[in-house]
Scaffold this motif. Structure first.
Motif, PDB file in Angstrom:
ATOM      1  N   ALA A  86      15.430   9.095 -53.103  1.00 40.20           N
ATOM      2  CA  ALA A  86      15.525   7.874 -53.901  1.00 40.20           C
ATOM      3  C   ALA A  86      15.414   8.195 -55.378  1.00 40.20           C
ATOM      4  CB  ALA A  86      14.406   6.909 -53.494  1.00 40.20           C
ATOM      5  N   ASP A  87      16.445   7.823 -56.121  1.00 42.95           N
ATOM      6  CA  ASP A  87      16.365   7.946 -57.581  1.00 42.95           C
ATOM      7  C   ASP A  87      17.077   6.760 -58.229  1.00 42.95           C
ATOM      8  OD1 ASP A  87      15.855   8.946 -60.097  1.00 42.95           O
ATOM      9  OD2 ASP A  87      17.668  10.159 -60.149  1.00 42.95           O
ATOM     10  N   GLY A  88      16.713   5.548 -57.758  1.00 41.19           N
ATOM     11  CA  GLY A  88      17.331   4.336 -58.290  1.00 41.19           C
ATOM     12  C   GLY A  88      18.642   4.034 -57.587  1.00 41.19           C
ATOM     13  N   GLY A  89      18.933   2.756 -57.423  1.00 39.26           N
ATOM     14  CA  GLY A  89      20.213   2.355 -56.851  1.00 39.26           C
ATOM     15  C   GLY A  89      20.353   2.597 -55.367  1.00 39.26           C
ATOM     16  N   THR A  90      19.231   2.665 -54.642  1.00 42.58           N
ATOM     17  CA  THR A  90      19.353   2.969 -53.208  1.00 42.58           C
ATOM     18  C   THR A  90      20.093   1.858 -52.464  1.00 42.58           C
ATOM     19  OG1 THR A  90      17.203   2.004 -52.653  1.00 42.58           O
ATOM     20  CG2 THR A  90      17.232   4.338 -53.192  1.00 42.58           C
ATOM     21  N   ARG A  91      19.886   0.606 -52.844  1.00 44.69           N
ATOM     22  CA  ARG A  91      20.567  -0.470 -52.102  1.00 44.69           C
ATOM     23  C   ARG A  91      22.080  -0.445 -52.362  1.00 44.69           C
ATOM     24  NH1 ARG A  91      17.312  -5.527 -54.154  1.00 44.69           N
ATOM     25  NH2 ARG A  91      15.893  -3.818 -54.709  1.00 44.69           N
ATOM     26  N   CYS A  92      22.454  -0.043 -53.590  1.00 47.15           N
ATOM     27  CA  CYS A  92      23.888   0.029 -53.891  1.00 47.15           C
ATOM     28  C   CYS A  92      24.531   1.187 -53.132  1.00 47.15           C
ATOM     29  CB  CYS A  92      24.097   0.172 -55.394  1.00 47.15           C
ATOM     30  SG  CYS A  92      23.566  -1.313 -56.288  1.00 47.15           S
ATOM     31  N   ALA A  93      23.865   2.329 -53.115  1.00 46.20           N
ATOM     32  CA  ALA A  93      24.389   3.452 -52.347  1.00 46.20           C
ATOM     33  C   ALA A  93      24.447   3.094 -50.862  1.00 46.20           C
ATOM     34  CB  ALA A  93      23.516   4.688 -52.565  1.00 46.20           C
ATOM     35  N   ALA A  94      23.462   2.348 -50.394  1.00 46.52           N
ATOM     36  CA  ALA A  94      23.431   1.967 -48.984  1.00 46.52           C
ATOM     37  C   ALA A  94      24.618   1.075 -48.634  1.00 46.52           C
ATOM     38  CB  ALA A  94      22.116   1.249 -48.661  1.00 46.52           C
ATOM     39  N   ILE A  95      24.902   0.091 -49.483  1.00 48.80           N
ATOM     40  CA  ILE A  95      26.026  -0.821 -49.203  1.00 48.80           C
ATOM     41  C   ILE A  95      27.343  -0.047 -49.222  1.00 48.80           C
ATOM     42  CG2 ILE A  95      27.363  -2.740 -50.182  1.00 48.80           C
ATOM     43  CD1 ILE A  95      24.610  -3.896 -51.105  1.00 48.80           C
ATOM     44  N   THR A  96      27.486   0.798 -50.234  1.00 50.32           N
ATOM     45  CA  THR A  96      28.730   1.551 -50.372  1.00 50.32           C
ATOM     46  C   THR A  96      28.911   2.498 -49.186  1.00 50.32           C
ATOM     47  OG1 THR A  96      28.449   1.420 -52.768  1.00 50.32           O
ATOM     48  CG2 THR A  96      30.016   3.061 -51.936  1.00 50.32           C
ATOM     49  N   GLY A  97      27.859   3.216 -48.836  1.00 54.11           N
ATOM     50  CA  GLY A  97      27.942   4.143 -47.697  1.00 54.11           C
ATOM     51  C   GLY A  97      28.142   3.399 -46.387  1.00 54.11           C
ATOM     52  N   ALA A  98      27.478   2.265 -46.256  1.00 57.18           N
ATOM     53  CA  ALA A  98      27.578   1.507 -45.016  1.00 57.18           C
ATOM     54  C   ALA A  98      29.000   0.994 -44.807  1.00 57.18           C
ATOM     55  CB  ALA A  98      26.596   0.339 -45.037  1.00 57.18           C
ATOM     56  N   SER A  99      29.641   0.593 -45.889  1.00 56.41           N
ATOM     57  CA  SER A  99      31.009   0.091 -45.780  1.00 56.41           C
ATOM     58  C   SER A  99      31.929   1.211 -45.279  1.00 56.41           C
ATOM     59  CB  SER A  99      31.474  -0.435 -47.137  1.00 56.41           C
ATOM     60  OG  SER A  99      32.821  -0.825 -47.097  1.00 56.41           O
ATOM     61  N   LEU A 100      31.677   2.430 -45.755  1.00 53.97           N
ATOM     62  CA  LEU A 100      32.506   3.557 -45.327  1.00 53.97           C
ATOM     63  C   LEU A 100      32.189   3.958 -43.892  1.00 53.97           C
ATOM     64  CD1 LEU A 100      32.359   5.511 -48.672  1.00 53.97           C
ATOM     65  CD2 LEU A 100      34.368   4.405 -47.665  1.00 53.97           C
ATOM     66  N   ALA A 101      30.927   3.945 -43.534  1.00 53.79           N
ATOM     67  CA  ALA A 101      30.552   4.283 -42.156  1.00 53.79           C
ATOM     68  C   ALA A 101      31.153   3.257 -41.196  1.00 53.79           C
ATOM     69  CB  ALA A 101      29.032   4.326 -42.020  1.00 53.79           C
ATOM     70  N   LEU A 102      31.165   2.005 -41.654  1.00 52.70           N
ATOM     71  CA  LEU A 102      31.742   0.938 -40.846  1.00 52.70           C
ATOM     72  C   LEU A 102      33.225   1.201 -40.610  1.00 52.70           C
ATOM     73  CD1 LEU A 102      31.199  -1.838 -39.577  1.00 52.70           C
ATOM     74  CD2 LEU A 102      31.646  -2.869 -41.792  1.00 52.70           C
ATOM     75  N   GLU A 103      33.891   1.677 -41.642  1.00 50.97           N
ATOM     76  CA  GLU A 103      35.324   1.958 -41.539  1.00 50.97           C
ATOM     77  C   GLU A 103      35.558   3.070 -40.500  1.00 50.97           C
ATOM     78  OE1 GLU A 103      36.749   1.403 -45.372  1.00 50.97           O
ATOM     79  OE2 GLU A 103      38.738   2.249 -44.959  1.00 50.97           O
ATOM     80  N   CYS A 104      34.720   4.102 -40.554  1.00 52.25           N
ATOM     81  CA  CYS A 104      34.828   5.186 -39.564  1.00 52.25           C
ATOM     82  C   CYS A 104      34.557   4.657 -38.154  1.00 52.25           C
ATOM     83  CB  CYS A 104      33.816   6.295 -39.855  1.00 52.25           C
ATOM     84  SG  CYS A 104      34.019   7.050 -41.470  1.00 52.25           S
ATOM     85  N   ALA A 105      33.552   3.801 -38.045  1.00 53.83           N
ATOM     86  CA  ALA A 105      33.174   3.280 -36.732  1.00 53.83           C
ATOM     87  C   ALA A 105      34.305   2.449 -36.143  1.00 53.83           C
ATOM     88  CB  ALA A 105      31.896   2.436 -36.846  1.00 53.83           C
ATOM     89  N   VAL A 106      34.914   1.622 -36.987  1.00 48.89           N
ATOM     90  CA  VAL A 106      36.000   0.772 -36.505  1.00 48.89           C
ATOM     91  C   VAL A 106      37.186   1.641 -36.069  1.00 48.89           C
ATOM     92  CG1 VAL A 106      37.780  -0.835 -37.304  1.00 48.89           C
ATOM     93  CG2 VAL A 106      35.362  -1.341 -37.690  1.00 48.89           C
ATOM     94  N   ARG A 107      37.472   2.674 -36.848  1.00 46.72           N
ATOM     95  CA  ARG A 107      38.541   3.601 -36.488  1.00 46.72           C
ATOM     96  C   ARG A 107      38.293   4.174 -35.095  1.00 46.72           C
ATOM     97  NH1 ARG A 107      39.497   7.984 -41.163  1.00 46.72           N
ATOM     98  NH2 ARG A 107      39.804   6.149 -42.481  1.00 46.72           N
TER      99      ARG A 107
END
Lengths: 248, 248, 248, 248, 248, 248
Positions: free
Chosen positions: C129-150
């Motif tokens: 954690a070095d600031g912006g964890t929720r933003c990194a989480a949303i961004t990463g989650a959106s990409l993981a979601l894309e992989c999962a849907v694929r």
């Protein structure tokens, strides 16, 4: 026991109630909602209906319905702010005890078979606490229940009233050898014996809880306490009757 | 975005607030206690003082004081009774989020250094919920805080007011392409975008929380939403000012 | 607002992102698993499928599926070790708030009707954690979601993608009158205003959360903050697109 | 017991370890941080320091310091997502048992008197689980501890190393009458007897936990199990030594 | 390892058990109820039946039944009163670990397929603790289970005994280089190595848990420990057999 | 109220107690430990001392000491096994209520000023439950307290006894219009009114708790109930006195 005249803080007589107050329909959504005042003590009592019964009733195939109560002190109700119980993650022993008492008191005057498949939730939230909150809660809850039943009859959810009687409650106590009616917080803290009496409008006992915190009481003292309570409760019923009549 | 005139359930204009109501001194013990109404939504906001600061402030040797808020829905506040959070042993995510919002909103207009060694506890208990409870809570809490500070100044606990400004909040939303002000529960449930705006009387933003639940919004829509909120908040401040003047 | 050039700790420009990093397939079992880095901040985002929907959906006979998120800080993610929330028996208010935000952000770009009978669980565990964890989480989650849907499409569990768009998030803040993009922990702690912006690749807002902790911001400042965030998010989408292309 | 050659799923010999992997410095902040892999099983082991000792040590005026461990499965570590323990409000019995085991194993090779006034927190978070997570956790934790101590010596917080030895662990099991080393999840689920052995680099036992789930084992079988474990642990120590040398 | 004769506190030989005691039918309602004594250590072990299986068995459509155990220290069982775990809202790690051990030990000698649709609940409540409570609990629980099965056969609930064998347990330890059998609390606290051995009457191992708290042990020492335990367990079985015969 | 002779299940007279039993020194460590039996109901009551007072007493600088009680049902105490409260993470309302009652009852006969700096912990664990467990608990606890005080006087921890009197308790009830003494579980479940009476050996009331579960009672019935209870309690005191004399 000696009867030296004692001066009460608010100049009341020993066997005098505090001014009673009653506001119907305080909350918007519940079937019945009453803001009940015993002097400075004010408790919001509301009754909501759920079209289902508790799991244990289903499991035991028990017919009829159920009435259950919850009791809570708002943080700002006391001179020193009371911590919310949710913050410690659980109900205090005191709240658990009081809400069980309220539930039993109401069920004593209700024919649960006349509530088929329904649960009535009674919520008692103390707005201002100055002694006697459980008694105000029971009294207010009984009235809110009456309003709720009236509404369920109007809506056709019930065809017959399940109410067999009405209940009210008052506290009495022994302080310096004197019997006091309807103790305020300061008196309650100082009292040697504290008793809560729940009765029906028909004059029968429903609950009787007398405690000598670091003290005890004789049979004669018990007699005085009960007589004083009985008179107080009769006055409360008279007040409630009038208020209900005005409210219609 | 299209502006087809839309009929609101209570015949309000799109950018019209619900009737505001305000009752001071609702609870007996707190320093400040306000029953704040935004239409049918009513929130009891009370402020109590504790002569001590949170442990983390002590541990960090932080000077000044603290303001913290708690938020809770009374069970009877909603059309279908809401279960008490204490019964599940913990605060819901929603309540946790709202009370953090209220606390931050108030701290934005308070000079915490002017509260040496004190914690102000702000309790927001929702009596009736019809949408906008967090906005009514923030608005009411700011007023209760003002009453509390006034009393602390009178008591000589404080010698200077820590209040730098006043805050108020309102909700705006996008529903079928229209911007609505101060959404009631039904509108809020149907809205595509829901935004809560907290501003100072001086016209600055304190908190801005916009969410598209299964939807999103454009920059132009954001502009409309903010303008509508700004107007609504100005009206709320005007109402509050008058009410405070009357209350003195 | 004044634009005196300010030196950032890591020599970044005011409106410059930290280096982004992205590792696909970090965990073995989940359908999609991404280790997302915003500078030193690294969040593991994984998506698992459950062939069932939450109880409230069943009870309401709601069609379609659901996406829910959980967020947690590993104890070693922070300079001073963070206590595990399970040790205190409950989620902190902060975690509850963040995981609700992640869930809403993802649902905004998913057609839940295209997930019949499925729940997608998104787990965001902060490694560093070095600031912006929720933003990194949303961004990463959106990409993981894309992989999962694929993967679900490949497996034939889904026949059509439920994804309507992609989301990413970034923080902006006001510090000494300057607008900063993608704040590190030190900047975040010092900032007067902190804002998290979630947008779709299509340029629409999904979530907007701006807070002045003990401060407030003007309409003009809001404009600068939003513009800066918009630019940052566009860069993040460009980076993600490339990474996804490489990953195929 | 019969030795019919048995085919292991990944073509390993009965007494063959899975490939070991080791990544130092995985997390940014902790003093020591190791991503330890036993085949597909990967555990993140990190060591943080606290300049204070547990309350029970203070109350008993016990000199020296303390080492404590926590263990947790990330939700996505398992084929079917594992619910977070914080969601049920408490640690599972399994996690509680494992983290006590890790703590005891480490304390067995540390002179706590050489950690005056310090607590070392060891966090073991399972990234991927495929059997043997507690053994990988102990092995990785011992290495992370070594890194942490090295750093504390460099920083001058410690002047002498408290480490008396190194520990490592491996699982062995009985399956269809065969002794298997380092069981993967599938083997572990099917095994009649499951044993975890923790040893020092000096060849002494630290912990021995053998369980026949719905089965039992003879003295001869115990002998085979222990010999197999001993060999496996020696290989692990050889691997660790080399990795540590490379890491310097 | 050296064998200097060591004086035990109660003049026992190194490999001598404390006096065993056994009272059948201690509780009125359970199917089997045994008050098991290992010297001053006394554990009440009772077995109750539930005509249902755990949810996870139902969900997995697993045939047969289940045996589960719970372990608890009564507050007055220890020299310094032990706080009730319910007061802190959760089981301690130690209790969780012990009750899992008891459950596994019993399931090792039971054919769960012979308990169709039943759950046997084994409750082990420590009345007096003086070391070895988990061993006394396992030994007593095995006997209570035997009584319970006998009753279920008499009642016709079972037609065939699911018991394949009997289990018993004893502790051994290393203290100042000596192997001690059946350690009392004082010896247990001082021991360098502590081992709990669970065996069947048929002489096979069921559980083996050896721990060096801040110490370790060699292979030779392990051999001595196991031999000593084996002898002790044989004596326990002899005692139990006789007691069961008398009880019939 | 009619007095048709009623046959009790165990052929007792209406106003006859069940056989009383009393075993001193049941637990090894506590200062006082009594296994109290009212017929099949058996409660283990033990008293332990802590050389410290509760935090609230310290904070209020209150002199003297404290007595507190805890009550728990062992799982095997009831015909159908009772789930442990720790498994649901909290005390039931029923247990909380009973342990508060036990504590108050004991404090009523103790001069807390004579316990300087001490807390006496009273643990009441129900071994077998067949109605009247709270009455057996109070009666047993009072005797265990007496033993504990005797030991503290012998040890010189106390120089003067803080006991002002002894307490005992009994249940009475109304069933089909008859007053019953010392109700067993079956009678208790069927009773219309249930009353627990706690009295001192000196004949004074300490606690009085009468409840009409779905029923109420008249003043005359109250009189009968109290008289019957008084007689029963006198017999209990006679039994206790003799047992204490034998125990010396």
């Amino acid at each position: 026991m000696q009867f030296i005249p004692m001066q009460r803080k608010d100049n009341r007589l020993l066997a005098q109630l505090r001014p009673l107050s009653l506001q119907f329909g305080f909350q918007h959504h519940p079937l019945g909602s009453v803001l009940m005042g015993f002097g400075h003590t004010r408790v919001l009592c509301s009754v909501s209906v759920e079209h289902s019964v508790p799991r244990w009733m289903k499991e035991q195939n028990q017919p009829g319905g159920w009435i259950t109560a919850e009791y809570q002190m708002l943080p700002g109700a006391t001179a020193q702010r009371t911590e919310r119980e949710v913050m410690r993650g659980k109900l205090s022993g005191r709240s658990a005890e009081i809400q069980r008492l309220i539930g039993r008191s109401l069920r004593a005057v209700v024919d649960l078979n006349q509530l088929p498949g329904l649960t009535l939730h009674v919520d008692c939230d103390v707005i201002d606490a100055d002694g006697g909150t459980r008694c105000a809660a029971i009294t207010g809850a009984s009235l809110a229940l009456e309003c709720a039943v009236r509404k369920l009859l109007q809506q056709g959810v019930l065809t017959e009233s399940p109410l067999k009687d009405r209940v009210a409650a008052v506290s009495v106590g022994l302080l310096s050898g004197q019997v006091l009616l309807d103790l305020c917080y300061e008196e309650d803290s100082a009292a040697d014996v504290d008793m809560n009496v729940v009765m029906t409008a028909g004059g029968r006992f429903v609950e009787l809880q007398g405690s000598g915190e670091e003290a005890s009481f004789s049979e004669a003292e018990l007699g005085y306490l009960l007589n004083t309570a009985r008179c107080g409760i009769q006055e409360i019923f008279a007040f409630a009757e009038e208020a209900l009549r005005d409210a219609e």
